[in-house]
Design a protein around this motif. Structure first.
Motif, PDB file in Angstrom:
ATOM      1  N   ASP A  13       0.854  -1.190   0.000  1.00  0.00           N
ATOM      2  CA  ASP A  13       0.000   0.000   0.000  1.00  0.00           C
ATOM      3  C   ASP A  13       0.886   1.235   0.000  1.00  0.00           C
ATOM      4  OD1 ASP A  13       0.912   0.345   2.678  1.00  0.00           O
ATOM      5  OD2 ASP A  13      -0.721  -0.925   3.404  1.00  0.00           O
ATOM      6  N   GLN A  48      10.761   2.840  -7.012  1.00  0.00           N
ATOM      7  CA  GLN A  48      10.308   2.022  -8.133  1.00  0.00           C
ATOM      8  C   GLN A  48      10.667   0.551  -7.939  1.00  0.00           C
ATOM      9  OE1 GLN A  48      12.124   4.230 -11.351  1.00  0.00           O
ATOM     10  NE2 GLN A  48      10.201   5.303 -11.835  1.00  0.00           N
ATOM     11  N   THR A 101       7.572  -0.764  -5.690  1.00  0.00           N
ATOM     12  CA  THR A 101       6.240  -0.914  -6.273  1.00  0.00           C
ATOM     13  C   THR A 101       6.237  -0.445  -7.719  1.00  0.00           C
ATOM     14  OG1 THR A 101       3.909  -0.269  -6.087  1.00  0.00           O
ATOM     15  CG2 THR A 101       5.532   1.373  -5.479  1.00  0.00           C
ATOM     16  N   ASP A 102       5.302  -0.973  -8.500  1.00  0.00           N
ATOM     17  CA  ASP A 102       5.111  -0.481  -9.868  1.00  0.00           C
ATOM     18  C   ASP A 102       3.892   0.429  -9.955  1.00  0.00           C
ATOM     19  OD1 ASP A 102       3.103  -2.316  -9.557  1.00  0.00           O
ATOM     20  OD2 ASP A 102       3.710  -3.622 -11.215  1.00  0.00           O
ATOM     21  N   ASN A 103       3.348   0.786  -8.784  1.00  0.00           N
ATOM     22  CA  ASN A 103       2.198   1.689  -8.733  1.00  0.00           C
ATOM     23  C   ASN A 103       2.720   3.136  -8.781  1.00  0.00           C
ATOM     24  OD1 ASN A 103      -0.002   3.376  -7.880  1.00  0.00           O
ATOM     25  ND2 ASN A 103      -0.996   1.567  -7.020  1.00  0.00           N
ATOM     26  N   GLN A 104       2.702   3.701  -9.983  1.00  0.00           N
ATOM     27  CA  GLN A 104       3.279   5.024 -10.176  1.00  0.00           C
ATOM     28  C   GLN A 104       2.507   6.110  -9.422  1.00  0.00           C
ATOM     29  OE1 GLN A 104       6.240   5.275 -11.822  1.00  0.00           O
ATOM     30  NE2 GLN A 104       6.283   7.371 -11.016  1.00  0.00           N
ATOM     31  N   GLN A 105       1.215   5.909  -9.217  1.00  0.00           N
ATOM     32  CA  GLN A 105       0.416   6.897  -8.471  1.00  0.00           C
ATOM     33  C   GLN A 105       0.890   7.008  -7.025  1.00  0.00           C
ATOM     34  OE1 GLN A 105      -3.691   5.614  -9.077  1.00  0.00           O
ATOM     35  NE2 GLN A 105      -3.985   7.249 -10.595  1.00  0.00           N
ATOM     36  N   TRP A 106       1.168   5.866  -6.402  1.00  0.00           N
ATOM     37  CA  TRP A 106       1.696   5.888  -5.041  1.00  0.00           C
ATOM     38  C   TRP A 106       3.051   6.598  -4.995  1.00  0.00           C
ATOM     39  CZ3 TRP A 106       0.915   0.008  -3.497  1.00  0.00           C
ATOM     40  CH2 TRP A 106      -0.450  -0.240  -3.397  1.00  0.00           C
TER      41      TRP A 106
END
Length: 219
Positions: free
Chosen positions: A12, A39, A42-47
């Protein structure tokens, strides 16, 4: 052992935030450095974008501050401008910011290079052999040729200029390289290059070769 430990993937945004704060608590980072580390989590660029923006808003990230801090640290380590520019570029700092920080700094790179020479050489750097070693040493530290030449000149002012007229010392140098008389032209040119690189004039080098051959003929 720790370098091979697998990176725990963030589940998260809070985990991404904790990772960012952990890295920043250890040392200052450039924005590009922290981005690269997040990076990996996570690959969640928004986070990632949200956490990076938080760090920027609260001044936990500041590339200008980072650049000036890195510059001072590198200068204190005896690094030259070339190396500093390369290192900052690798950390993602743009060229304009690097140039601005260097221009604003009043650091004396000649004095810094001279201090390194003073610690390493306790004699005048006048022979080709010593000059090549000193220049190579300072180049690895990131100093330009102009700075290096000026530093060597400043260093040499502390020492009397040596004279290279001692034929016995010249013969000793030759004996370390040549086991027999120096008769053919190819070997003679090698001997002359050896002696001139150690500060002997061309004529004096020829005298030393002649004396060396006399010693060898007597053995």
């Amino acid at each position: 052992m720790f370098a091979n430990k697998p990176i725990k993937i963030a589940k998260d945004i809070e985990a991404v935030r904790r990772s960012a704060f952990w890295h920043l608590s250890r040392r200052d980072h450039s924005q590009a450095e922290l981005l690269k580390k997040l990076q990996r989590k996570t690959d969640n660029q928004q986070w990632i974008d949200a956490v990076i923006n938080e760090c920027l808003d609260f001044k936990y990230l500041d590339d200008q501050r980072f650049t000036h801090s890195f510059l001072r640290s590198a200068q204190n380590k005896g690094h030259g401008i070339t190396r500093i520019k390369q290192d900052l570029t690798l950390k993602g700092i743009n060229e304009a910011l690097i140039k601005q920080a260097i221009l604003e700094s009043e650091f004396d790179y000649i004095e810094s290079a001279q201090r390194l020479l003073n610690n390493k050489y306790h004699e005048a750097i006048v022979t080709q052999h010593l000059k090549q070693k000193a220049m190579g040493f300072l180049q690895t530290k990131g100093f330009s040729f102009d700075i290096i030449n000026s530093a060597i000149e400043e260093h040499n002012q502390q020492y009397p200029t040596p004279t290279f007229n001692d034929l016995d010392q010249a013969c000793e140098l030759l004996s370390k390289k040549f086991r027999v008389s120096i008769d053919d032209q190819k070997q003679k040119m090698k001997a002359i290059r050896l002696l001139t690189s150690h500060g002997y004039a061309y004529a004096k080098a020829n005298e030393a070769i002649k004396l060396f051959n006399e010693y060898k003929d007597q053995q």
